[in-house]
Design an enzyme around this catalytic site. Structure first.
Site, PDB file in Angstrom:
ATOM      1  N   LYS A 177       0.836  -1.201   0.000  1.00  0.00           N
ATOM      2  CA  LYS A 177       0.000   0.000   0.000  1.00  0.00           C
ATOM      3  C   LYS A 177       0.873   1.254   0.000  1.00  0.00           C
ATOM      4  O   LYS A 177       2.047   1.220   0.372  1.00  0.00           O
ATOM      5  CB  LYS A 177      -0.922   0.002   1.221  1.00  0.00           C
ATOM      6  CG  LYS A 177      -0.208   0.065   2.566  1.00  0.00           C
ATOM      7  CD  LYS A 177      -1.190  -0.016   3.717  1.00  0.00           C
ATOM      8  CE  LYS A 177      -0.466   0.084   5.058  1.00  0.00           C
ATOM      9  NZ  LYS A 177      -1.398  -0.008   6.197  1.00  0.00           N
TER      10      LYS A 177
ATOM     11  N   TYR B  51      26.116  29.499  12.472  1.00  0.00           N
ATOM     12  CA  TYR B  51      25.154  29.014  13.463  1.00  0.00           C
ATOM     13  C   TYR B  51      24.258  27.890  12.940  1.00  0.00           C
ATOM     14  O   TYR B  51      23.443  27.343  13.687  1.00  0.00           O
ATOM     15  CB  TYR B  51      24.269  30.176  13.929  1.00  0.00           C
ATOM     16  CG  TYR B  51      25.076  31.307  14.512  1.00  0.00           C
ATOM     17  CD1 TYR B  51      25.661  31.209  15.773  1.00  0.00           C
ATOM     18  CD2 TYR B  51      25.275  32.477  13.785  1.00  0.00           C
ATOM     19  CE1 TYR B  51      26.408  32.238  16.296  1.00  0.00           C
ATOM     20  CE2 TYR B  51      26.031  33.515  14.295  1.00  0.00           C
ATOM     21  CZ  TYR B  51      26.596  33.393  15.554  1.00  0.00           C
ATOM     22  OH  TYR B  51      27.344  34.419  16.073  1.00  0.00           O
TER      23      TYR B  51
END
Length: 347
Positions: free
Chosen positions: A34, A255
């Protein structure tokens, strides 16, 4: 690599299938395909599975069942369980698809289409054992059996199986469901149906509880190497992930490090600040998931163009990510967008 890739290892699929078949024997294995084979890509998956000797496939709807038939030919049995309309029933009968029947109206529709087509439909009657995910209520079971017997006498249907779903929530609940299932089977056999298959269990119960396997075990997630959230690990089950999601570093900042994969590719935005991935032997926190990019906490040595496994062979699995957002590994995989290229090893 110009964009994210879902890399599918068909050799790993074959190994998992071998484990599943050995585990459920003497029951047969039904490979559930499925949702585009859990996001892995239907045609390559079923083609390799058929080459490995799988003869039963479980497709959620007729569209997937027909695609499976086109890929594997007419030697395989394909089971589809979504209630559908007359046109899809006709297509299923023409392609010799077994149909799961979970309510009286669908049985009537199938018989009507079979009458018009001059065909005989192979059907599996579904008893509701308590999950209430479709299925014929126990108090209605005898009436459905009688109706199916009348259609069988006309040559319109052949009842080849009885099946159901279980919750797999606790052994006690599953035992109660199995008791209902056994009563339904006995009633079907008393009504004169020569059942070819009885099937109740999915991956977890198929592996853990022999008494739930009957003639046919429906295994989906475990064949794709998807371990259950909060359950036994891959090593304990003897399986390994078939798919790995790779993305490229597109920007390196002080960062954050940015990857070229985002929510439009299928990554849940809720992973941000709750999950991490392995990079160079370290776990890097997912800081943010935008539509087309994902930012990670920075690490030494990050360079633009480097590949990062969002989940894959480095130890982070789809279920690892899923557990951080209170879902299951299957959801992570089936969300992967068609925008993400699938590549295959072992074809």
């Amino acid at each position: 690599m110009t964009g994210p890739e879902l890399r599918v290892d068909l050799n790993a699929l074959a190994a998992n299938i071998a484990v599943a078949r050995a585990r459920v024997a003497p029951a047969q294995l039904m490979l559930v395909v499925k949702d585009d084979a859990y996001g892995h890509g239907l045609a390559p998956i079923v083609t390799r599975a058929a080459a490995e000797g799988v003869t039963w496939f479980g497709a959620f709807d007729v569209r997937e069942a027909l695609a499976t038939r086109a890929a594997v030919g007419h030697d395989a049995r394909i089971f589809s369980w979504l209630t559908v309309g007359p046109d899809q029933i006709a297509a299923a009968l023409a392609a010799e698809i077994d149909l799961g029947v979970g309510d009286a109206g669908f049985l009537e529709q199938i018989a009507s289409v079979a009458r018009s087509a001059g065909a005989t439909a192979r059907v599996h009657l579904k008893i509701d054992t308590g999950l209430h995910r479709n299925g014929i209520r126990p108090e209605e079971w005898d009436a459905i059996l009688a109706r199916a017997a009348s259609f069988s006498a006309e040559g319109l249907v052949r009842v080849v199986g009885v099946w159901s779903h279980i919750a797999e929530a606790s052994d006690a609940e599953d035992d109660a469901a199995r008791a209902v299932f056994d009563v339904a089977i006995a009633a079907a056999e008393t009504a004169g149906f020569a059942l070819e298959v009885r099937h109740l269990s999915a991956s977890a119960a198929s592996f853990a509880r022999p008494e739930f396997r009957y003639d046919l075990a429906r295994v989906g997630a475990f064949c794709y190497g998807i371990r259950p959230a909060g359950g036994p690990g891959q090593d304990e089950l003897g399986i390994r992930p078939v798919a790995a999601l790779a993305a490229t570093v597109t920007r390196v900042g002080d960062y954050a490090v940015t990857l070229g994969v985002g929510s439009l590719h299928g990554l849940p935005s809720t992973l941000a600040t709750r999950a991490s991935v392995h990079v160079s032997g370290h776990r890097q926190e997912i800081l943010h998931v935008s539509e087309t990019h994902t930012t990670l906490a920075p690490w030494e040595g990050a360079v633009v163009g480097a590949e990062v496994w969002v989940f894959g062979p480095d130890g982070t699995s789809a279920t690892d990510l899923a557990e951080e957002i209170d879902t299951v590994g299957e959801e992570i995989l089936v969300r992967i967008s068609p925008l993400v290229e699938r590549t295959y090893r072992g074809r």
